[in-house]
Every structure is written in structure tokens, then in C-alpha cells.
Design an enzyme around this catalytic site. Structure first.
Site, PDB file in Angstrom:
ATOM      1  N   ASN A 148      49.080 -54.002  -5.521  1.00 62.35           N
ATOM      2  CA  ASN A 148      48.078 -54.490  -4.579  1.00 62.35           C
ATOM      3  C   ASN A 148      47.698 -53.318  -3.676  1.00 62.35           C
ATOM      4  O   ASN A 148      48.470 -52.941  -2.795  1.00 62.35           O
ATOM      5  CB  ASN A 148      48.686 -55.644  -3.755  1.00 62.35           C
ATOM      6  CG  ASN A 148      47.781 -56.089  -2.627  1.00 62.35           C
ATOM      7  OD1 ASN A 148      46.600 -55.739  -2.575  1.00 62.35           O
ATOM      8  ND2 ASN A 148      48.326 -56.876  -1.705  1.00 62.35           N
ATOM      9  N   TRP A 149      46.537 -52.756  -3.942  1.00 59.88           N
ATOM     10  CA  TRP A 149      46.140 -51.555  -3.189  1.00 59.88           C
ATOM     11  C   TRP A 149      45.657 -51.894  -1.779  1.00 59.88           C
ATOM     12  O   TRP A 149      45.471 -51.000  -0.954  1.00 59.88           O
ATOM     13  CB  TRP A 149      45.034 -50.808  -3.942  1.00 59.88           C
ATOM     14  CG  TRP A 149      45.485 -50.114  -5.191  1.00 59.88           C
ATOM     15  CD1 TRP A 149      46.725 -50.187  -5.783  1.00 59.88           C
ATOM     16  CD2 TRP A 149      44.708 -49.237  -6.013  1.00 59.88           C
ATOM     17  NE1 TRP A 149      46.750 -49.419  -6.920  1.00 59.88           N
ATOM     18  CE2 TRP A 149      45.522 -48.829  -7.090  1.00 59.88           C
ATOM     19  CE3 TRP A 149      43.385 -48.769  -5.961  1.00 59.88           C
ATOM     20  CZ2 TRP A 149      45.061 -47.959  -8.090  1.00 59.88           C
ATOM     21  CZ3 TRP A 149      42.924 -47.914  -6.957  1.00 59.88           C
ATOM     22  CH2 TRP A 149      43.767 -47.508  -8.001  1.00 59.88           C
ATOM     23  N   LYS A 150      45.393 -53.159  -1.524  1.00 58.67           N
ATOM     24  CA  LYS A 150      44.895 -53.598  -0.208  1.00 58.67           C
ATOM     25  C   LYS A 150      43.622 -52.820   0.158  1.00 58.67           C
ATOM     26  O   LYS A 150      42.841 -52.483  -0.725  1.00 58.67           O
ATOM     27  CB  LYS A 150      45.985 -53.447   0.862  1.00 58.67           C
ATOM     28  CG  LYS A 150      47.315 -54.057   0.433  1.00 58.67           C
ATOM     29  CD  LYS A 150      48.293 -54.159   1.572  1.00 58.67           C
ATOM     30  CE  LYS A 150      49.631 -54.641   1.041  1.00 58.67           C
ATOM     31  NZ  LYS A 150      50.546 -55.022   2.106  1.00 58.67           N
TER      32      LYS A 150
ATOM     33  N   HIS B 130      47.519 -64.299  -0.043  1.00 59.86           N
ATOM     34  CA  HIS B 130      48.377 -63.238   0.497  1.00 59.86           C
ATOM     35  C   HIS B 130      48.586 -63.493   1.988  1.00 59.86           C
ATOM     36  O   HIS B 130      47.672 -63.934   2.687  1.00 59.86           O
ATOM     37  CB  HIS B 130      47.728 -61.866   0.265  1.00 59.86           C
ATOM     38  CG  HIS B 130      48.672 -60.731   0.525  1.00 59.86           C
ATOM     39  ND1 HIS B 130      48.990 -60.318   1.797  1.00 59.86           N
ATOM     40  CD2 HIS B 130      49.384 -59.950  -0.319  1.00 59.86           C
ATOM     41  CE1 HIS B 130      49.866 -59.317   1.722  1.00 59.86           C
ATOM     42  NE2 HIS B 130      50.119 -59.078   0.449  1.00 59.86           N
TER      43      HIS B 130
ATOM     44  N   GLU C 135      48.579 -61.576   4.406  1.00 56.13           N
ATOM     45  CA  GLU C 135      47.643 -60.865   5.281  1.00 56.13           C
ATOM     46  C   GLU C 135      46.327 -61.639   5.411  1.00 56.13           C
ATOM     47  O   GLU C 135      45.605 -61.474   6.397  1.00 56.13           O
ATOM     48  CB  GLU C 135      47.419 -59.439   4.747  1.00 56.13           C
ATOM     49  CG  GLU C 135      48.648 -58.580   5.026  1.00 56.13           C
ATOM     50  CD  GLU C 135      48.845 -57.415   4.092  1.00 56.13           C
ATOM     51  OE1 GLU C 135      47.914 -57.065   3.333  1.00 56.13           O
ATOM     52  OE2 GLU C 135      49.959 -56.839   4.092  1.00 56.13           O
TER      53      GLU C 135
ATOM     54  N   GLU D 270      56.730 -63.548  -1.436  1.00 52.58           N
ATOM     55  CA  GLU D 270      56.618 -62.379  -0.562  1.00 52.58           C
ATOM     56  C   GLU D 270      57.035 -62.759   0.860  1.00 52.58           C
ATOM     57  O   GLU D 270      56.193 -63.233   1.648  1.00 52.58           O
ATOM     58  CB  GLU D 270      55.180 -61.870  -0.546  1.00 52.58           C
ATOM     59  CG  GLU D 270      54.668 -61.435  -1.902  1.00 52.58           C
ATOM     60  CD  GLU D 270      53.641 -60.316  -1.773  1.00 52.58           C
ATOM     61  OE1 GLU D 270      53.858 -59.262  -2.374  1.00 52.58           O
ATOM     62  OE2 GLU D 270      52.651 -60.496  -1.046  1.00 52.58           O
TER      63      GLU D 270
ATOM     64  N   GLY E 109      55.808 -54.321   3.762  1.00 54.15           N
ATOM     65  CA  GLY E 109      55.480 -53.070   4.449  1.00 54.15           C
ATOM     66  C   GLY E 109      56.487 -52.645   5.491  1.00 54.15           C
ATOM     67  O   GLY E 109      56.209 -51.754   6.297  1.00 54.15           O
TER      68      GLY E 109
ATOM     69  N   SER F 105      58.254 -54.629   0.044  1.00 55.58           N
ATOM     70  CA  SER F 105      58.986 -53.351   0.118  1.00 55.58           C
ATOM     71  C   SER F 105      59.717 -52.976  -1.174  1.00 55.58           C
ATOM     72  O   SER F 105      60.782 -52.344  -1.130  1.00 55.58           O
ATOM     73  CB  SER F 105      59.960 -53.343   1.310  1.00 55.58           C
ATOM     74  OG  SER F 105      59.233 -53.418   2.521  1.00 55.58           O
TER      75      SER F 105
ATOM     76  N   GLY G  97      52.990 -53.313  -2.928  1.00 50.10           N
ATOM     77  CA  GLY G  97      51.935 -52.841  -2.044  1.00 50.10           C
ATOM     78  C   GLY G  97      51.973 -51.327  -1.910  1.00 50.10           C
ATOM     79  O   GLY G  97      51.458 -50.591  -2.753  1.00 50.10           O
ATOM     80  N   GLY G  98      52.640 -50.849  -0.854  1.00 51.10           N
ATOM     81  CA  GLY G  98      52.641 -49.418  -0.538  1.00 51.10           C
ATOM     82  C   GLY G  98      52.990 -48.513  -1.709  1.00 51.10           C
ATOM     83  O   GLY G  98      52.325 -47.496  -1.942  1.00 51.10           O
TER      84      GLY G  98
HETATM   85  C1  PEP Z   1      52.203 -56.793  -0.479  1.00 50.18           C
HETATM   86  O1  PEP Z   1      51.542 -56.696   0.547  1.00 50.18           O
HETATM   87  O2  PEP Z   1      51.847 -57.555  -1.389  1.00 50.18           O
HETATM   88  C2  PEP Z   1      53.409 -55.980  -0.582  1.00 50.18           C
HETATM   89  C3  PEP Z   1      54.345 -56.393  -1.376  1.00 50.18           C
HETATM   90  O3  PEP Z   1      53.470 -54.858   0.213  1.00 50.18           O
HETATM   91  P1  PEP Z   1      54.665 -53.770   0.279  1.00 50.18           P
HETATM   92  O4  PEP Z   1      55.142 -53.526  -1.135  1.00 50.18           O
HETATM   93  O5  PEP Z   1      54.036 -52.574   0.889  1.00 50.18           O
HETATM   94  O6  PEP Z   1      55.733 -54.384   1.103  1.00 50.18           O
END
Ligand code: PEP
Length: 258
Positions: free
Chosen positions: A11-13, A97, A99, A182, A188, A220, A241-242
Site C-alpha cells: 500500500n503505497w498510500k 483502511h 486512515e 491492521e 507506521g 509495521s 505500507g512503509g
Molecule cells: C498500512 O497502512 O496498511 C500499513 C500496514 O502500514 P505500515 O506497514 O507502514 O505499518
């Protein structure tokens, strides 16, 4: 019941300009030519769908959207429909999500309508659920996730676009739904639940979704913790994500699926 093949999804956001996105997608497409044991998906921002789709063409990596509107078209300035994602080459879309639930005020009913839209357009919906840190501390994690599942998964007969799927007279089925657990406090932050907590929540989710549905863990995930997380019972992959923004890290996570 056929074995559930694991999925590693990025997920590049709201990250990436054209040059970065194309070069990351090309690097991943090259990596994906190597043997690997999981399905692969990347979900870039809408502005990069066309360019990333082109860079991924012919590779083993599928393309997904990060969100969609519930309506097929209309006067919704700034929004993108599920049909538009499909038309742009997507096979999947992330919905609900945290967010968007927290930052854009999306309710379970909104998410449910979006999942129905995804199915109408022939997309696989990746439904995100997860509790806040306060909810976990209060011992309410299962209760919160169960309520999100109950409120967000459409019921009743919903047409399924072009997804090859079995009978779905009772609503969702495994071919068009993926659940991503999640925990919000883990996104994050570098924090990750204990393996026992991940297994417990995934088992609780499993009892509430159609048989055979994949359940991803997200929050994470990185190259260091991926092997342990991906080896857990009921973890059918990761939503990343990251770490999905670096080809080497994303590929290391994919390679942890053995
Ligand atoms: C996400 O936002 O879907 C996610 C899993 O982010 P991260 O891996 O950065 O925690």
C-alpha cells in the site's frame, strides 16, 4: 478446501511521483521474475495507476487501488469509482483502511457500500479492520474487529462483475474478499502485536468470514519480522505500507513466504 496461497500486498498510500513510482514498479517487476511462493499486489496512488500498470505489464504483480467511491459514476468531484479502477487495470482495491475510517470519517456502512461497488466492478475487495491502542488495552480488540466485519461485509446477493467465483447467494465469498487485520496502533509505528495476539485475532476473524477467505496481517511488517509473522497459523499474507516503498524490503518480505 484448497490451500490459501499467501498474498503480499503493498500500500503505497500518498507516496510517489511518476519517476519514483515507475522505477519502483520496474524494480519489483524484475524481482518478481525470480521464483517466489506468494501472490503479489501493489496499490499505488491513483495518479500512478496507468504508469505503474504499464511497468508491471506481463509481470507476476497485480495492480490495485487504495480506495473507491460506491457509485459507478456521477457528480463526486475528486472521487474514483470501482469501474474506473477496473478500467485502469486494477484487480483489487483496499477498502476501509484505518486512515480513511479515521481521517475521512468512513463508517462501516460506507465501507460496505464500497465493497459492494468493488464486486459490481469485478474487483477483489481487501477489507481492513483493526482496533486502536486504547481498545486493545481495554480488552476489546476482538469485539471491535467483529463489529467491523459484521458492519462492513455486504450480505445478500450482489453481482460479481468478472471475478470467477462460486455461488454467492448469501453475499461474500472467498474469491472476491480478502480481510486485512491492521491494528491501528501498529501502523507506521514499528510496533507489532505478539505472535500469540496475531494468531488469536486471525482465528477470531476466521470464524466470522466466508470459508477460504485470505486474512492478511498489516502493521509495521518489515524484512526483519516478516518470516515470523508469515509463518503464523491463519496468516495468509501481509499488507505492507512503509516497507513497500523500497523494492529490496518489499521483495525480502515476499521472499519470507516459503
Ligand atoms: C498500512 O497502512 O496498511 C500499513 C500496514 O502500514 P505500515 O506497514 O507502514 O505499518
Amino acid at each position: 478446501m484448497p490451500e490459501r496461497k499467501r498474498l503480499v500486498a503493498g500500500n503505497w498510500k500518498m507516496n510517489g511521483l511518476r519517476a519514483d513510482g515507475i522505477s519502483l514498479a520496474r524494480a519489483l517487476a524484475a524481482r518478481a521474475a525470480e521464483p517466489h511462493a506468494c501472490d503479489l499486489l501493489i496499490c499505488p496512488p491513483a495518479t500512478l495507476l496507468a504508469a505503474v500498470g504499464e511497468a508491471l505489464a506481463g509481470s507476476a504483480i497485480a495492480l490495485g487501488g487504495e480506495d473507491c467511491h460506491a457509485a459507478p459514476s456521477g457528480a463526486f468531484t475528486g472521487s474514483i469509482s470501482a469501474e474506473m479502477l477496473k478500467d485502469a487495470g486494477c484487480s483489487h482495491v483496499i477498502l476501509g483502511h484505518s486512515e480513511r475510517r479515521q481521517g475521512c470519517g468512513e463508517s462501516d456502512a460506507d465501507v460496505r457500500a464500497k465493497i459492494a461497488a468493488a464486486w459490481r466492478a469485478g474487483l477483489v475487495a481487501i477489507l481492513c479492520v483493526g482496533e486502536t491502542g486504547a481498545e486493545r488495552a481495554a480488552g476489546r480488540a476482538v469485539e471491535i474487529v467483529a463489529a467491523q466485519l459484521a458492519g462492513s461485509i455486504p450480505t445478500g446477493s450482489i453481482p460479481t462483475g468478472s471475478i470467477p467465483t462460486g455461488s454467492n447467494a448469501d453475499g461474500a465469498d472467498a474469491a472476491r474478499l480478502i480481510v486485512a487485520y491492521e491494528p491501528i496502533w501498529a501502523i507506521g509505528t514499528g510496533l507489532v502485536p505478539t505472535s500469540a495476539d496475531i494468531v488469536a485475532i486471525h482465528a477470531a476473524i476466521r470464524g466470522r468470514i466466508p470459508a477460504g477467505t485470505r486474512i492478511l496481517y498489516g502493521g509495521s511488517v518489515n524484512p526483519k519480522n516478516a518470516a515470523e509473522i508469515l509463518a503464523l497459523a491463519e496468516v495468509d499474507g501481509a499488507l505492507v505500507g512503509g516497507a513497500s516503498l523500497k523494492a529490496e524490503d518489499f521483495w525480502a518480505i515476499a521472499r519470507a513466504c516459503r
